[in-house]
Design a protein around this motif. Structure first.
Motif, PDB file in Angstrom:
ATOM      1  N   LEU A  31     -18.376  63.972  32.021  1.00  0.00           N
ATOM      2  CA  LEU A  31     -18.135  62.897  32.015  1.00  0.00           C
ATOM      3  C   LEU A  31     -16.726  62.461  31.449  1.00  0.00           C
ATOM      4  O   LEU A  31     -16.171  63.416  30.240  1.00  0.00           O
ATOM      5  N   HIS A  32     -15.356  61.693  32.099  1.00  0.00           N
ATOM      6  CA  HIS A  32     -13.969  62.110  32.138  1.00  0.00           C
ATOM      7  C   HIS A  32     -14.402  60.519  31.430  1.00  0.00           C
ATOM      8  O   HIS A  32     -14.299  59.718  31.787  1.00  0.00           O
ATOM      9  N   ASN A  33     -13.101  60.313  30.812  1.00  0.00           N
ATOM     10  CA  ASN A  33     -12.955  59.353  30.290  1.00  0.00           C
ATOM     11  C   ASN A  33     -11.465  58.259  30.898  1.00  0.00           C
ATOM     12  O   ASN A  33     -10.869  57.376  29.315  1.00  0.00           O
ATOM     13  N   THR A  34     -11.149  58.722  31.958  1.00  0.00           N
ATOM     14  CA  THR A  34      -9.679  58.478  32.054  1.00  0.00           C
ATOM     15  C   THR A  34      -9.514  56.730  32.330  1.00  0.00           C
ATOM     16  O   THR A  34      -8.418  56.371  32.222  1.00  0.00           O
ATOM     17  N   ARG A  35     -10.585  56.030  32.747  1.00  0.00           N
ATOM     18  CA  ARG A  35     -10.489  54.449  33.238  1.00  0.00           C
ATOM     19  C   ARG A  35     -11.136  54.310  31.910  1.00  0.00           C
ATOM     20  O   ARG A  35     -11.766  52.640  32.056  1.00  0.00           O
ATOM     21  N   GLY A  36     -11.449  54.760  31.075  1.00  0.00           N
ATOM     22  CA  GLY A  36     -11.964  53.940  29.454  1.00  0.00           C
ATOM     23  C   GLY A  36     -13.398  54.219  29.890  1.00  0.00           C
ATOM     24  O   GLY A  36     -13.885  53.260  28.930  1.00  0.00           O
ATOM     25  N   MET A  37     -14.016  54.194  30.592  1.00  0.00           N
ATOM     26  CA  MET A  37     -15.750  54.034  31.247  1.00  0.00           C
ATOM     27  C   MET A  37     -16.937  55.671  30.435  1.00  0.00           C
ATOM     28  O   MET A  37     -17.728  55.347  30.603  1.00  0.00           O
ATOM     29  N   GLY A  38     -15.932  56.103  29.736  1.00  0.00           N
ATOM     30  CA  GLY A  38     -16.554  57.143  29.370  1.00  0.00           C
ATOM     31  C   GLY A  38     -18.133  57.160  28.162  1.00  0.00           C
ATOM     32  O   GLY A  38     -18.519  57.529  28.799  1.00  0.00           O
ATOM     33  N   ILE A  39     -17.848  56.540  27.295  1.00  0.00           N
ATOM     34  CA  ILE A  39     -18.674  56.469  26.330  1.00  0.00           C
ATOM     35  C   ILE A  39     -19.983  55.537  27.123  1.00  0.00           C
ATOM     36  O   ILE A  39     -21.168  55.281  26.854  1.00  0.00           O
ATOM     37  N   ALA A  40     -19.616  53.897  27.437  1.00  0.00           N
ATOM     38  CA  ALA A  40     -20.552  53.071  28.793  1.00  0.00           C
ATOM     39  C   ALA A  40     -21.527  53.538  29.967  1.00  0.00           C
ATOM     40  O   ALA A  40     -22.466  53.679  29.921  1.00  0.00           O
ATOM     41  N   ASN A  41     -20.414  55.059  30.973  1.00  0.00           N
ATOM     42  CA  ASN A  41     -21.304  55.891  31.125  1.00  0.00           C
ATOM     43  C   ASN A  41     -22.550  56.722  30.706  1.00  0.00           C
ATOM     44  O   ASN A  41     -23.374  56.547  30.962  1.00  0.00           O
ATOM     45  N   ALA A  42     -21.793  57.223  29.636  1.00  0.00           N
ATOM     46  CA  ALA A  42     -22.524  57.836  28.674  1.00  0.00           C
ATOM     47  C   ALA A  42     -23.854  57.304  27.759  1.00  0.00           C
ATOM     48  O   ALA A  42     -25.282  57.413  29.193  1.00  0.00           O
ATOM     49  N   TYR A  43     -23.841  56.059  27.864  1.00  0.00           N
ATOM     50  CA  TYR A  43     -25.003  55.290  27.245  1.00  0.00           C
ATOM     51  C   TYR A  43     -25.536  54.987  28.809  1.00  0.00           C
ATOM     52  O   TYR A  43     -27.136  54.484  28.757  1.00  0.00           O
ATOM     53  N   MET A  86     -16.708  51.699  21.216  1.00  0.00           N
ATOM     54  CA  MET A  86     -18.218  51.376  21.730  1.00  0.00           C
ATOM     55  C   MET A  86     -17.055  50.287  22.488  1.00  0.00           C
ATOM     56  O   MET A  86     -18.566  49.643  23.398  1.00  0.00           O
ATOM     57  N   GLY A  87     -16.049  49.318  22.271  1.00  0.00           N
ATOM     58  CA  GLY A  87     -16.077  48.224  23.139  1.00  0.00           C
ATOM     59  C   GLY A  87     -16.435  48.018  24.526  1.00  0.00           C
ATOM     60  O   GLY A  87     -17.512  47.341  24.697  1.00  0.00           O
ATOM     61  N   ILE A  88     -16.152  48.900  25.167  1.00  0.00           N
ATOM     62  CA  ILE A  88     -16.682  48.884  27.108  1.00  0.00           C
ATOM     63  C   ILE A  88     -18.233  49.251  26.989  1.00  0.00           C
ATOM     64  O   ILE A  88     -18.649  48.425  27.748  1.00  0.00           O
ATOM     65  N   PRO A 131      -4.188  51.469  23.287  1.00  0.00           N
ATOM     66  CA  PRO A 131      -5.282  52.129  23.375  1.00  0.00           C
ATOM     67  C   PRO A 131      -6.335  52.343  24.856  1.00  0.00           C
ATOM     68  O   PRO A 131      -7.349  53.074  25.287  1.00  0.00           O
ATOM     69  N   ALA A 132      -5.744  51.226  25.214  1.00  0.00           N
ATOM     70  CA  ALA A 132      -6.139  51.219  27.034  1.00  0.00           C
ATOM     71  C   ALA A 132      -6.107  52.001  27.801  1.00  0.00           C
ATOM     72  O   ALA A 132      -5.034  52.912  27.624  1.00  0.00           O
ATOM     73  N   CYS A 133      -7.470  52.132  28.680  1.00  0.00           N
ATOM     74  CA  CYS A 133      -7.000  53.323  30.067  1.00  0.00           C
ATOM     75  C   CYS A 133      -6.818  53.211  31.257  1.00  0.00           C
ATOM     76  O   CYS A 133      -6.211  53.681  31.279  1.00  0.00           O
ATOM     77  N   VAL A 134      -7.032  52.015  31.929  1.00  0.00           N
ATOM     78  CA  VAL A 134      -7.004  52.047  33.700  1.00  0.00           C
ATOM     79  C   VAL A 134      -5.905  52.455  33.312  1.00  0.00           C
ATOM     80  O   VAL A 134      -5.146  51.848  34.447  1.00  0.00           O
ATOM     81  N   SER A 135      -4.710  51.033  32.178  1.00  0.00           N
ATOM     82  CA  SER A 135      -3.571  51.014  32.402  1.00  0.00           C
ATOM     83  C   SER A 135      -2.464  52.663  32.806  1.00  0.00           C
ATOM     84  O   SER A 135      -1.608  52.961  33.587  1.00  0.00           O
ATOM     85  N   LYS A 136      -3.384  53.262  32.232  1.00  0.00           N
ATOM     86  CA  LYS A 136      -2.383  54.815  32.374  1.00  0.00           C
ATOM     87  C   LYS A 136      -3.762  55.657  33.675  1.00  0.00           C
ATOM     88  O   LYS A 136      -2.500  56.723  33.836  1.00  0.00           O
TER      89      LYS A 136
END
Lengths: 321, 321
Positions: A218-230, B224-226, B301-306
């Motif tokens: 999983l990549h975390n480019t859009r912040g979903m990495g840990i949620a996707n792992a979950y 763990m936020g998302i 720290p947000a990701c989608v913006s990057k």
């Protein structure tokens, strides 16, 4: 809630994922320092470098020197990434590198062209040649996987149906050679997945191949990495690739300045706090993460290494959960 | 998968959460610039400042000037945080600030002491006084919530049982005054929650109070936020607080350099990609996030913006999911 796996296997890919994308140049000694630090964390598998064209991936030009220089922990399987016979032969030169072939097809032909300069048909043919070569040399071929499994910056979304088709093609190729595939990797190479598409994609693959263990990359480019792992854990996935400090990304994926792979320490933290064993020492991972941040010379996206573990607080307070 | 809510309400707390913790000083004009940018994103609620003791929270010393200077979008409910009559009166001085009382109790007495310098009993008494004061002034008292709902750096873990007890105390207090509580907020003030504890905690509260809408206020200090927000969605939670660019944190929570609140754009991205409506314009949120990063003067720290939205890629490729 009882469907979570009891034990999760985490494979470290930070050195390979990280150093292939960092602007660098990063001194070889520093790369070795990070790998040695990772070797003291309880990790059982570390991918340390790629044997690839240094013109395309300059950060891997010193791959042989890195492989040569690490302090080998005999409990750890070290490996390297390679795409062709030349790379394979370079990896085989190192006795302490575990060498096996993972049959990797792509859910997106455009990504394949961008990444390896081949179309679907050419890639299948090259893969056949590689399988033959490996079998002749008694190199195990027990793993398979799909890149761009959930979507692609060059083609768009990958539906669960298309993902299953790509899995079918991969397993047909394995069948041609009567191979026994022991685990199947789904890579979200360009960070298109959400927890919902993980559930749909993994669910569709599991419906068709219920006995095949699935691994998520999983990549975390859009912040979903840990949620996707979950979401993967909820689907019973018990093996993940990750990257210390969240190093990484994909050099051909056309992101700029974005977060890298799902981070090893955040993933290990989540598992541990949810009662899932990983065999990893979170404090040691946080130390390795701090080494990683120093080695790359800039802030890294992982969180637990900055926020601190909860166990440390519990110990200070002398409380148990 | 059909349990996800169809629409999720996202309340923006970035200006308040962010500016209370930034080292600063940040010019008032810059704070106003961010709030004005947020006012063009489809957000329906923005918490813009705190009326608190400027000696304890220097970043909020210009709260009145900020409240005075914003361009008011009549579709948006703007609000401020306050803890006592003095703060309330300051907020009431602005006609365009929505003023209501949220009854907030704490799952951790130590945090309460650290945050407000009161023990449980003193806080209940102060809260009673505040409720009386508000009712006399016809100020609505329709919301309630628990801080440190999942764990606390000063006390340790909060079990689902203890969380429900704290909810009981809060709702008893509301009952004393025959108040109709319309939604109940659970704040993971110091980032102790995991998806599992979110499911357990929210599940336990919903078991006892099935008709009470729950709001989650999540921090991302440990990454763990998302994932926690996703666990909330799975439990049917349809209202969240979040913070543009992931600004924020808690000034009394003893973290150093850690990630802040769950980020508005990453949360909005996840919802939108999972087919959940938010009424938010992701491109506008990314623009506001870029403003936030400039205003605070450091990486956020947000990701989608990057990493960029997927819709932008789909449009470029001319494909639909």
């Amino acid at each position: 809630m009882s469907d979570y796996p009891k034990f999760v296997h985490i494979s470290e890919e930070g050195p390979r994922e990280g150093f292939q994308i960092e602007k660098g140049p990063i001194p070889t000694d520093e790369k070795i320092r990070l790998i040695n630090s990772l070797s003291n964390t309880g990790l059982k598998h570390i991918q340390i470098c790629s044997f690839v064209n240094p013109k395309r991936v300059p950060g891997m030009a010193d791959a042989a020197a890195v492989a040569d220089g690490i302090i080998v922990n005999p409990k750890i399987e070290y490996s390297a990434l390679w795409f062709n016979e030349r790379g394979l032969k370079q990896a085989m030169a190192f006795q302490h590198l575990s060498v096996d072939l993972k049959i990797t097809l792509y859910a997106s032909e455009h990504f394949l062209i961008s990444n390896l300069n081949r179309d679907f048909k050419q890639h299948q043919e090259k893969t056949r040649e590689l399988i033959k070569f490996c079998l002749e040399k008694n190199i195990p071929v027990t793993r398979a996987g799909i890149n761009a499994a959930f979507g692609c910056n060059f083609e768009g979304d990958v539906s669960a149906e298309n993902l299953v088709q790509a899995v079918d093609s991969t397993l047909s190729l394995a069948e041609e050679f009567e191979l026994n595939i022991e685990s199947f990797s789904l890579a979200d190479s360009m960070a298109w997945a959400t927890p919902l598409s993980i559930k749909r994609g993994v669910g569709a693959v599991k419906d068709k191949y219920p006995d095949m263990p699935i691994r998520l990359h999983l990549h975390n480019t859009r912040g979903m990495g840990i949620a996707n792992a979950y979401a993967g854990l909820e689907m019973g996935v018990d093996r993940f690739d990750s990257s210390i400090a969240g190093l990484g990304g994909c050099p051909f994926a056309k992101h700029q300045g974005a977060a890298g792979n799902v981070s090893t320490e955040d993933l290990a933290f989540m598992c541990s706090e949810m009662g899932i064993e990983t065999g990893l020492d979170l404090d040691a991972l946080i130390r390795a993460s701090n080494v990683a941040t120093k080695v790359v010379g800039h802030d890294t996206p992982a969180c637990v290494s900055k926020g601190g573990s909860l166990e440390a607080i519990r110990q200070r307070l002398d409380v148990t959960p």
